[in-house]
Enzyme design. Structure first.
Site, PDB file in Angstrom:
ATOM      1  N   ARG A 186      34.261  36.275  53.649  1.00 55.94           N
ATOM      2  CA  ARG A 186      32.855  35.883  53.637  1.00 55.94           C
ATOM      3  C   ARG A 186      32.470  35.279  54.989  1.00 55.94           C
ATOM      4  O   ARG A 186      31.392  35.559  55.523  1.00 55.94           O
ATOM      5  CB  ARG A 186      32.603  34.874  52.509  1.00 55.94           C
ATOM      6  N   GLU A 206      41.010  36.491  38.300  1.00 60.22           N
ATOM      7  CA  GLU A 206      42.101  36.844  39.205  1.00 60.22           C
ATOM      8  C   GLU A 206      43.382  36.070  38.906  1.00 60.22           C
ATOM      9  O   GLU A 206      44.464  36.443  39.347  1.00 60.22           O
ATOM     10  CB  GLU A 206      41.688  36.606  40.653  1.00 60.22           C
ATOM     11  N   ARG A 256      44.464  45.921  35.294  1.00 59.87           N
ATOM     12  CA  ARG A 256      45.434  44.836  35.172  1.00 59.87           C
ATOM     13  C   ARG A 256      45.819  44.551  33.721  1.00 59.87           C
ATOM     14  O   ARG A 256      46.953  44.126  33.457  1.00 59.87           O
ATOM     15  CB  ARG A 256      44.898  43.571  35.846  1.00 59.87           C
TER      16      ARG A 256
END
Length: 446
Positions: free
Chosen positions: A35, A334, A365
């Site tokens: 970012r 995550e 995942r």
């Protein structure tokens, strides 16, 4: 002959012989680094990024910005003899904004931040910018960014796929204005538009119209970082309209930013303390942060550990017993692979929910965790939005990673308690955590 001698890509996960007691310096945050690179590239003056993460994802971002004309100079202070050392201390990147241009081809690898954050930047370039990447990148959704940019005035060729490969035909500016998107598959769709919005002629108003928006801490991170470089942002968190973000057209200021340690990448090391009943200290853990990884303090404490956070860092101590957990991970998805690995070693069942969007990450995942833990003797059931994990005695075997860095670290956590676990392609950890195998063995004193 051992299996790993036949298949060099298999890495024998070290088995812990006792309680770990280590200090682990974690490199900078990938989310913050990428970012910061985008914001610095769009600023009106040069800026500095200190202690940036050097990993595949961040180097792909830096190389892409350089290809479009941005200057990024890497320096190392006299106190650090090795560029990109494990803690990044002494390293800094000077980012020098310039006129963005094409034609150019950008390799996104399989980095969600690169494939989603840079198309809005490319729309501000003068000339075509072609995006390509790893085979898995073709399967990851980009429609939220592509459709929004078209509404805002961009021309994009993607042959109707809503995914890579594609070409953004930049004309040096973008109108901007209001746009409605469904970002339920990735909060990065929102962040991608917000990061470039100050450079849009009318700024942007992003309205999320879909189901639950995942990973809200990452959007809060984007908003905080925008404000830190001078952008005006109206958001739900500060009394704005729910699911609507407005960013005004403005110049961005060059800043001198020190990147926080990546708290999500600290997860396997904290898990090691929990699994072995040991103690791990992570220096420079921020007292206040928008990083999703900060939730580990509460989650791993509920699973049987304790933590102490001071101005020097975080010390996490395991109790020698792991409890199962029933937790909604929608905001911190995550972290799911590492939590699932610990849950597979617990004394009671766990239910992890709110993470249906993980099926669209570096790999599916949920399916990958179910398959790999079960093939080691586990009992994991995939649910509509997560996993149910019933602990069972596990045995050794190959833990496949599917080119997903968090699968590799999850398998390594299991290997601490289960002899004979071999990680396929542990090198995939270089995506966000360079030198993970060396860091892991140093922690164990191997």
């Amino acid at each position: 002959m051992t299996e790993s001698s036949v298949h060099p890509a298999l890495w024998p996960a070290p088995h812990a012989s006792g309680a770990v007691d280590a200090t682990v310096t974690v490199p900078g945050s990938k989310s913050v680094t990428n970012r910061a690179l985008v914001l610095a590239a769009l600023s009106s003056e040069p800026g500095w990024l200190r202690r940036p993460l050097r990993s595949r994802d961040t180097l792909l971002m830096a190389d892409a910005l350089r290809a479009m004309g941005v200057g990024i100079e890497e320096t190392v202070s006299s106190s650090s003899s090795v560029a990109g050392g494990p803690d990044g201390s002494g390293e800094a990147w000077r980012v020098i904004p310039a006129g963005l241009h094409g034609p150019v081809t950008i390799d996104v690898g399989n980095a969600g931040t690169v494939m989603r954050f840079l198309p809005p930047v490319a729309a501000l370039a003068d000339g075509p910018v072609h995006f390509d990447g790893d085979p898995r990148s073709y399967e990851r959704p980009l429609n939220g960014v592509i459709d929004a940019l078209r509404v805002l005035g961009a021309r994009i060729d993607d042959d109707g796929r809503g995914s890579l490969p594609m070409t953004v035909h930049g004309v040096g500016a973008l109108d901007g204005g209001p746009v409605a998107i469904d970002a339920s598959s990735s909060s990065q769709f929102v962040s991608a538009l917000l990061l470039s919005a100050p450079r849009f002629n009318q700024g942007v108003e992003v309205r999320h119209t879909g189901a639950r928006l995942p990973s809200m801490p990452h959007i809060r991170m984007t908003v905080d970082m925008l404000r830190a470089v001078g952008a005006q942002v109206d958001e739900p968190e500060t009394g704005g309209e729910p699911n609507v973000w407005r960013v005004s057209h403005s110049a961005l200021l060059g800043r001198d930013l020190t990147i926080e340690p990546d708290l999500s990448n600290a997860q396997p090391f904290l898990a090691a303390a929990l699994v072995t009943g040991g103690r791990v200290t992570v220096p420079d853990w921020p007292l206040s942060t928008t990083q999703p990884g900060d939730a580990l303090r509460d989650i791993f404490t509920a699973m049987g550990g304790s933590c102490e956070l001071t101005e020097h860092g975080l010390t996490f101590t395991g109790s020698g017993r792991i409890h199962g957990i029933d937790v909604d991970l929608g905001e911190v998805g995550e972290l799911t692979p590492g939590i699932a690995a610990v849950a597979a070693l617990a004394a009671s069942p766990s239910t992890l929910s709110g993470v249906a969007h993980l099926r669209l990450h570096e790999t599916d995942r949920l399916a990958a965790l179910t398959k790999e833990i079960n093939e080691l003797g586990g009992d994991v059931t995939e649910t509509a939005d997560g996993l149910h994990i019933r602990p069972r005695p596990l045995h050794g075997g190959t833990f496949h990673t599917y080119d997903d860095h968090r699968m590799a670290t999850a398998g390594s956590i299991i290997g601490l308690a289960v002899p004979g676990v071999e990680i396929e392609n542990v090198a995939t950890t270089a995506k966000t955590l360079p030198d993970f195998p060396q860091m892991w063995t140093r922690m164990l004193g191997v």
